[in-house]
Each structure stands twice: as structure tokens, then as C-alpha cells.
Write a protein that holds these residues in place. Sequence first.
Motif, PDB file in Angstrom:
ATOM      1  N   LYS A 180       1.779   9.243  -5.754  1.00 33.11           N
ATOM      2  CA  LYS A 180       1.910  10.872  -5.183  1.00 33.11           C
ATOM      3  C   LYS A 180       3.023  11.240  -6.267  1.00 33.11           C
ATOM      4  O   LYS A 180       2.983  12.630  -6.811  1.00 33.11           O
ATOM      5  CB  LYS A 180       2.526  10.995  -4.019  1.00 33.11           C
ATOM      6  N   SER A 230       0.914  -1.326  -0.143  1.00 27.92           N
ATOM      7  CA  SER A 230       0.043  -0.031   0.070  1.00 27.92           C
ATOM      8  C   SER A 230       0.882   1.275   0.154  1.00 27.92           C
ATOM      9  O   SER A 230       0.555   2.224  -0.650  1.00 27.92           O
ATOM     10  CB  SER A 230      -0.759  -0.052   1.281  1.00 27.92           C
ATOM     11  N   LYS A 231       1.953   1.085   0.790  1.00 25.55           N
ATOM     12  CA  LYS A 231       2.901   2.369   0.983  1.00 25.55           C
ATOM     13  C   LYS A 231       3.363   2.843  -0.486  1.00 25.55           C
ATOM     14  O   LYS A 231       3.577   3.866  -1.001  1.00 25.55           O
ATOM     15  CB  LYS A 231       3.981   2.132   1.929  1.00 25.55           C
ATOM     16  N   GLN A 256      -6.729   0.539  -5.050  1.00 27.57           N
ATOM     17  CA  GLN A 256      -7.639   0.658  -3.657  1.00 27.57           C
ATOM     18  C   GLN A 256      -8.570  -0.524  -3.618  1.00 27.57           C
ATOM     19  O   GLN A 256      -8.556  -1.114  -2.424  1.00 27.57           O
ATOM     20  CB  GLN A 256      -8.159   1.867  -3.431  1.00 27.57           C
ATOM     21  N   THR A 316       0.836   4.170  -2.789  1.00 23.15           N
ATOM     22  CA  THR A 316       1.004   5.354  -2.456  1.00 23.15           C
ATOM     23  C   THR A 316       2.123   6.474  -2.943  1.00 23.15           C
ATOM     24  O   THR A 316       1.804   7.618  -3.483  1.00 23.15           O
ATOM     25  CB  THR A 316       0.777   5.722  -0.861  1.00 23.15           C
TER      26      THR A 316
END
Length: 293
Positions: free
Chosen positions: A18, A10-11, A127, A14
Motif C-alpha cells: 500500500k 501478511s499485514k 500472495q 500489505t
Amino acid sequence: MFSSSSNNLSKVHTNQTKFMQERIAGVEKHFGQICTSLGAYTRKTARLRDKGDEVSTALLRYGEVENLNKSLRSSLCETADTLAAVQDFRNVEVERLESRVVGELALYEGVCKSARDELKRSFNTRQQEMNHRRNLERAKSRHPQNRQQIAIAETKLQKATVEAKRACENIEEQMDQFEQRKVTDLKRILKEFIQTELAFHAKAVELYTKAYNQISNIEEEEDLEEFRNALKGDAAARAEVLGVGRGSSLSPVIKGPREKSDSSKKRDPKKMMEKLKIEDYEEINGDTSSEED
């Protein structure tokens, strides 16, 4: 508790999202600033073109009524035509900047919006995968004996994983294309800007040199002598020398008044574009290409 691998994944997602968002935002910001600056530059150039037309018209009007100083009249009318030609080429410059520079940069508002939308869709897909992964881990933690529920969660996760992988590969490919297109387009647009300026200024130097020589052809002594002769003569002689009627012998350049020019009628953008392209632009374009090679 979710597994550490899920949290790490997930990191990573993300951080990637970004990073891509920042790249898109950077292009949108800076392309917008460049577009705004070049748009203002183009408008200033258009206003300079219009002021140049006013100078040309002022010279021409004086030349048309100056029936005593022959060399002055001739030089003024010829110079007015030459300066008008400069503004014709400046008009080509404006047209090209509007369509091939500012217009192309303005398209990047839509390009960035499209890239942002694609990134959002990819993010939503990933997601959904993370949500299905959490659901599976929750089912295993809370209902370890319910194999049916766990199997359903696993199936949904597998499907979501396939879709997320496809979306991830797709967005990476699209962002790669976005980055490549950004560099390629900006290089092409800025080269177009420079080449357009080179073409105009090369032609302007040629025409301004011609205008300088036309002004140099004014014969002060001869014109002064014409004035003195008219001043010493009688009224009838002065009227004859002044050439009150149009088409007199003292009107070597223009035999009648020239109508006030209408820029929309005076200029044929396509014709002027072709003339500039043939005489200047292609030559400059060829020179820059050979330098790259």
C-alpha cells in the motif's frame, strides 16, 4: 486457525504494498500536473513567439515603404530585424522546453506504469507464498498423520518463500531506484527549465536593448524637414524624393522588398540552438554548477 506470525507477515506485506502504491500514485499525479502546466506554458510561449513575428513583420512592412523619412525607415527595418532575432531565440526556448522539459516529464507516465506492474508482480508472488503457508497449516490441522501431504505442502512453501524473498528484495531495490530517479530527474528537469529561461531572457535583454537604441536613432527633425521639402516642391521633385523606384538613395538599409518570412525557412533550429548554447547556455550552466560546488 492460522498462526499469528502468518497474519502479521501478511499485514506487513500489505502495508508495504500500500505504501509503495501510494508513492507511485503520488509521483504519477504530481509529475502529470507539472507536465501539464509546463506544456501549457510552452504553448503560450510559442504563441508569444508567433505574435512577436507579427510585430516584426508589421514594422518591416512599414519600413520598406517609408521612402521619405530616412531615419525612420532605417530604424524600423533595423528594429524589425532585431525583434525577429528575439523570436528566433524564443523559438530555441520553445524547442528546448518541448524536448528537455515537457518531453522528459511525459516519460514518467511509462515509468510509473512499469513500477506499478513490478509491484503487482511482487505482490502476487507474496500472495502465492501466503497461500502455500495457509495450505500447509490447513494440512497440519486437518491431516496431522498424513506426512506425505504435509511434506508436499512444506516443499511448495519453501519454494514459494524463496521466490517471494527474491521478489521482495527486487521490488525494494526497484522502489529505491524509483525514488532516487524521481528526485534526480525532477531536479535535472527543473534546472533545465530555469536555465532555458535564464538563457533566453539574458539574450532577450541584450536584443531589446539593441532595439531600444535603434528606435532612439530616429531623427524627428531631419525627417520632418524632408517632409517639408517634399511638400513645398513640385510633383516631379516629390516623386524624386519619395524614391518611387526601388533601390533609391533613400533606401540605405533595404534596396528591395523583403519576402514574407516563412518561419520554417527563416529559422534553423539546430543552428539557433548551437548559437544560444555557445553564447548563453553554457555560461549560465557553468555559473549554476559553481554555485552548487
